[in-house]
Design a protein around this motif. Structure first.
Motif, PDB file in Angstrom:
ATOM      1  N   PHE A  69     -37.851 -32.743 -28.557  1.00  0.00           N
ATOM      2  CA  PHE A  69     -37.017 -31.594 -28.928  1.00  0.00           C
ATOM      3  C   PHE A  69     -37.213 -30.443 -27.943  1.00  0.00           C
ATOM      4  N   THR A  70     -38.470 -30.085 -27.747  1.00  0.00           N
ATOM      5  CA  THR A  70     -38.783 -28.995 -26.824  1.00  0.00           C
ATOM      6  C   THR A  70     -38.347 -29.354 -25.400  1.00  0.00           C
ATOM      7  N   GLY A  71     -38.566 -30.607 -25.009  1.00  0.00           N
ATOM      8  CA  GLY A  71     -38.148 -31.067 -23.686  1.00  0.00           C
ATOM      9  C   GLY A  71     -36.642 -31.013 -23.513  1.00  0.00           C
ATOM     10  N   GLY A  72     -35.898 -31.367 -24.554  1.00  0.00           N
ATOM     11  CA  GLY A  72     -34.440 -31.296 -24.486  1.00  0.00           C
ATOM     12  C   GLY A  72     -33.940 -29.879 -24.283  1.00  0.00           C
ATOM     13  N   VAL A  73     -34.529 -28.955 -25.026  1.00  0.00           N
ATOM     14  CA  VAL A  73     -34.153 -27.544 -24.867  1.00  0.00           C
ATOM     15  C   VAL A  73     -34.528 -27.067 -23.469  1.00  0.00           C
ATOM     16  N   ASP A  78     -33.391 -25.511 -17.626  1.00  0.00           N
ATOM     17  CA  ASP A  78     -33.911 -25.654 -16.263  1.00  0.00           C
ATOM     18  C   ASP A  78     -32.767 -26.129 -15.364  1.00  0.00           C
ATOM     19  N   LEU A  79     -31.885 -25.215 -15.044  1.00  0.00           N
ATOM     20  CA  LEU A  79     -30.630 -25.531 -14.368  1.00  0.00           C
ATOM     21  C   LEU A  79     -30.811 -26.184 -13.008  1.00  0.00           C
ATOM     22  N   ASP A  80     -31.889 -25.841 -12.312  1.00  0.00           N
ATOM     23  CA  ASP A  80     -32.102 -26.410 -10.975  1.00  0.00           C
ATOM     24  C   ASP A  80     -33.087 -27.582 -10.982  1.00  0.00           C
ATOM     25  N   ASP A  81     -33.468 -28.049 -12.172  1.00  0.00           N
ATOM     26  CA  ASP A  81     -34.388 -29.178 -12.322  1.00  0.00           C
ATOM     27  C   ASP A  81     -35.684 -29.005 -11.534  1.00  0.00           C
ATOM     28  N   SER A  82     -36.187 -27.779 -11.513  1.00  0.00           N
ATOM     29  CA  SER A  82     -37.385 -27.471 -10.734  1.00  0.00           C
ATOM     30  C   SER A  82     -38.673 -27.581 -11.541  1.00  0.00           C
ATOM     31  N   ASP A  83     -38.584 -27.936 -12.813  1.00  0.00           N
ATOM     32  CA  ASP A  83     -39.719 -27.915 -13.728  1.00  0.00           C
ATOM     33  C   ASP A  83     -40.341 -26.521 -13.775  1.00  0.00           C
ATOM     34  N   GLY A  84     -39.477 -25.548 -13.801  1.00  0.00           N
ATOM     35  CA  GLY A  84     -39.915 -24.171 -13.954  1.00  0.00           C
ATOM     36  C   GLY A  84     -38.738 -23.284 -14.283  1.00  0.00           C
ATOM     37  N   LEU A  85     -38.856 -22.519 -15.381  1.00  0.00           N
ATOM     38  CA  LEU A  85     -37.802 -21.567 -15.717  1.00  0.00           C
ATOM     39  C   LEU A  85     -38.150 -20.241 -15.078  1.00  0.00           C
ATOM     40  N   ASP A  86     -37.303 -19.823 -14.151  1.00  0.00           N
ATOM     41  CA  ASP A  86     -37.517 -18.505 -13.568  1.00  0.00           C
ATOM     42  C   ASP A  86     -36.714 -17.481 -14.376  1.00  0.00           C
ATOM     43  N   GLU A  87     -36.824 -16.230 -13.996  1.00  0.00           N
ATOM     44  CA  GLU A  87     -36.172 -15.169 -14.759  1.00  0.00           C
ATOM     45  C   GLU A  87     -34.665 -15.364 -14.861  1.00  0.00           C
ATOM     46  N   ALA A  88     -34.039 -15.867 -13.813  1.00  0.00           N
ATOM     47  CA  ALA A  88     -32.592 -16.093 -13.851  1.00  0.00           C
ATOM     48  C   ALA A  88     -32.244 -17.146 -14.903  1.00  0.00           C
ATOM     49  N   GLU A  89     -33.071 -18.171 -15.029  1.00  0.00           N
ATOM     50  CA  GLU A  89     -32.791 -19.229 -16.004  1.00  0.00           C
ATOM     51  C   GLU A  89     -33.105 -18.780 -17.428  1.00  0.00           C
ATOM     52  N   TYR A  90     -34.251 -18.144 -17.656  1.00  0.00           N
ATOM     53  CA  TYR A  90     -34.499 -17.720 -19.023  1.00  0.00           C
ATOM     54  C   TYR A  90     -33.687 -16.501 -19.376  1.00  0.00           C
ATOM     55  N   GLY A  91     -33.113 -15.836 -18.369  1.00  0.00           N
ATOM     56  CA  GLY A  91     -32.160 -14.764 -18.632  1.00  0.00           C
ATOM     57  C   GLY A  91     -30.890 -15.277 -19.279  1.00  0.00           C
ATOM     58  N   VAL A  92     -30.563 -16.562 -19.048  1.00  0.00           N
ATOM     59  CA  VAL A  92     -29.417 -17.180 -19.701  1.00  0.00           C
ATOM     60  C   VAL A  92     -29.648 -17.199 -21.206  1.00  0.00           C
ATOM     61  N   PHE A 126     -43.662 -23.501 -21.764  1.00  0.00           N
ATOM     62  CA  PHE A 126     -42.508 -23.393 -22.643  1.00  0.00           C
ATOM     63  C   PHE A 126     -42.763 -24.139 -23.950  1.00  0.00           C
ATOM     64  N   ALA A 127     -43.313 -25.339 -23.851  1.00  0.00           N
ATOM     65  CA  ALA A 127     -43.562 -26.155 -25.045  1.00  0.00           C
ATOM     66  C   ALA A 127     -44.477 -25.416 -26.016  1.00  0.00           C
ATOM     67  N   ASP A 179     -20.479 -24.405 -24.566  1.00  0.00           N
ATOM     68  CA  ASP A 179     -21.709 -25.191 -24.496  1.00  0.00           C
ATOM     69  C   ASP A 179     -21.464 -26.665 -24.202  1.00  0.00           C
ATOM     70  N   MET A 180     -20.317 -27.189 -24.612  1.00  0.00           N
ATOM     71  CA  MET A 180     -20.013 -28.602 -24.395  1.00  0.00           C
ATOM     72  C   MET A 180     -19.341 -28.836 -23.045  1.00  0.00           C
ATOM     73  N   GLY A 181     -18.826 -27.792 -22.429  1.00  0.00           N
ATOM     74  CA  GLY A 181     -18.108 -27.936 -21.166  1.00  0.00           C
ATOM     75  C   GLY A 181     -19.017 -28.232 -19.991  1.00  0.00           C
ATOM     76  N   ASP A 182     -18.407 -28.396 -18.843  1.00  0.00           N
ATOM     77  CA  ASP A 182     -19.172 -28.647 -17.618  1.00  0.00           C
ATOM     78  C   ASP A 182     -20.217 -27.567 -17.426  1.00  0.00           C
ATOM     79  N   GLU A 183     -21.443 -28.006 -17.173  1.00  0.00           N
ATOM     80  CA  GLU A 183     -22.591 -27.147 -16.945  1.00  0.00           C
ATOM     81  C   GLU A 183     -22.960 -26.294 -18.152  1.00  0.00           C
ATOM     82  N   GLY A 184     -22.409 -26.643 -19.318  1.00  0.00           N
ATOM     83  CA  GLY A 184     -22.799 -25.988 -20.551  1.00  0.00           C
ATOM     84  C   GLY A 184     -24.106 -26.556 -21.036  1.00  0.00           C
ATOM     85  N   PHE A 185     -24.645 -25.975 -22.097  1.00  0.00           N
ATOM     86  CA  PHE A 185     -25.930 -26.377 -22.620  1.00  0.00           C
ATOM     87  C   PHE A 185     -26.015 -27.868 -22.938  1.00  0.00           C
ATOM     88  N   TRP A 186     -24.945 -28.433 -23.534  1.00  0.00           N
ATOM     89  CA  TRP A 186     -24.966 -29.827 -23.965  1.00  0.00           C
ATOM     90  C   TRP A 186     -24.378 -30.776 -22.938  1.00  0.00           C
TER      91      TRP A 186
END
Length: 188
Positions: A69-73, A78-92, A126-127, A179-186
């Motif tokens: 669950f936590t990994g899915g969220v 993690d938009l750039d798949d970097s295994d790190g949420l930077d401020e721009a990503e958690y700002g979303v 994050f977990a 959220d369901m669209g291209d590059e949306g959450f899901w």
């Protein structure tokens, strides 16, 4: 030539309403009865078609564990798949709007979760922080420590049904469309 202003304005309103119909209802055909609202059943069918549960259920055991669950969220943010949420990503997540997953989580929380203080929230950080939010426990109706597909889908549906009417309508439909669209959450 006489122009009937009422007919012209009425036609314009109809065209505008049709253009504003949420993408999820139009493209995914989730709104089976065409009433511009999603019942729990319509949502569950559309959500199932997107195979989101099976994508999050990494070990294919029919349950989403706390780690899955936590990994899915986390992976969704993690938009750039970097295994790190930077401020721009958690700002979303903390963009001033309620946010789908933040459940009251703010930038200050993310900064607190950043144990090493490097400005990047790693998946393990994050977990630890996100599990304290308690969404899995809130959705886990049978209290077995994991989510089955019905619990997961119902939990997601209930989060979109912000006004607790039991039906998802505008503006909630727009949130799903985004959220369901291209590059949306899901977007899987």
């Amino acid at each position: 030539m006489i122009i009937d202003i009422k007919k012209l304005m009425g036609s314009a309103a109809i065209i505008a309403a049709l253009a504003a119909t949420p993408a999820v209802a139009q493209e995914a055909d989730w709104d089976v009865d065409g009433d511009s609202m999603l019942s729990a059943e319509e949502f569950a069918d559309g959500f199932r078609e997107r195979a989101i549960f099976s994508n999050w259920d990494q070990d294919s055991d029919g349950l989403i564990s706390d780690n899955e669950f936590t990994g899915g969220v986390y992976n969704s943010y993690d938009l750039d798949d970097s295994d790190g949420l930077d401020e721009a990503e958690y700002g979303v997540v903390d963009d001033g709007a309620p946010g789908y997953w933040n459940a009251g989580v703010t930038s200050a929380d993310y900064e607190a979760w950043d144990i090493d203080g490097d400005g990047v929230v790693l998946s393990n950080e994050f977990a630890d922080g996100f599990s304290e939010v308690g969404l899995l426990g809130e959705w886990d109706v049978d209290r077995d420590g994991a989510l089955n597909e019905e619990e997961f889908t119902t939990g997601v549906y209930d989060r979109y049904d912000e006004d607790d009417t039991g039906i998802i309508e505008e503006p909630e439909l727009t949130d799903i469309g985004d959220d369901m669209g291209d590059e949306g959450f899901w977007d899987v």
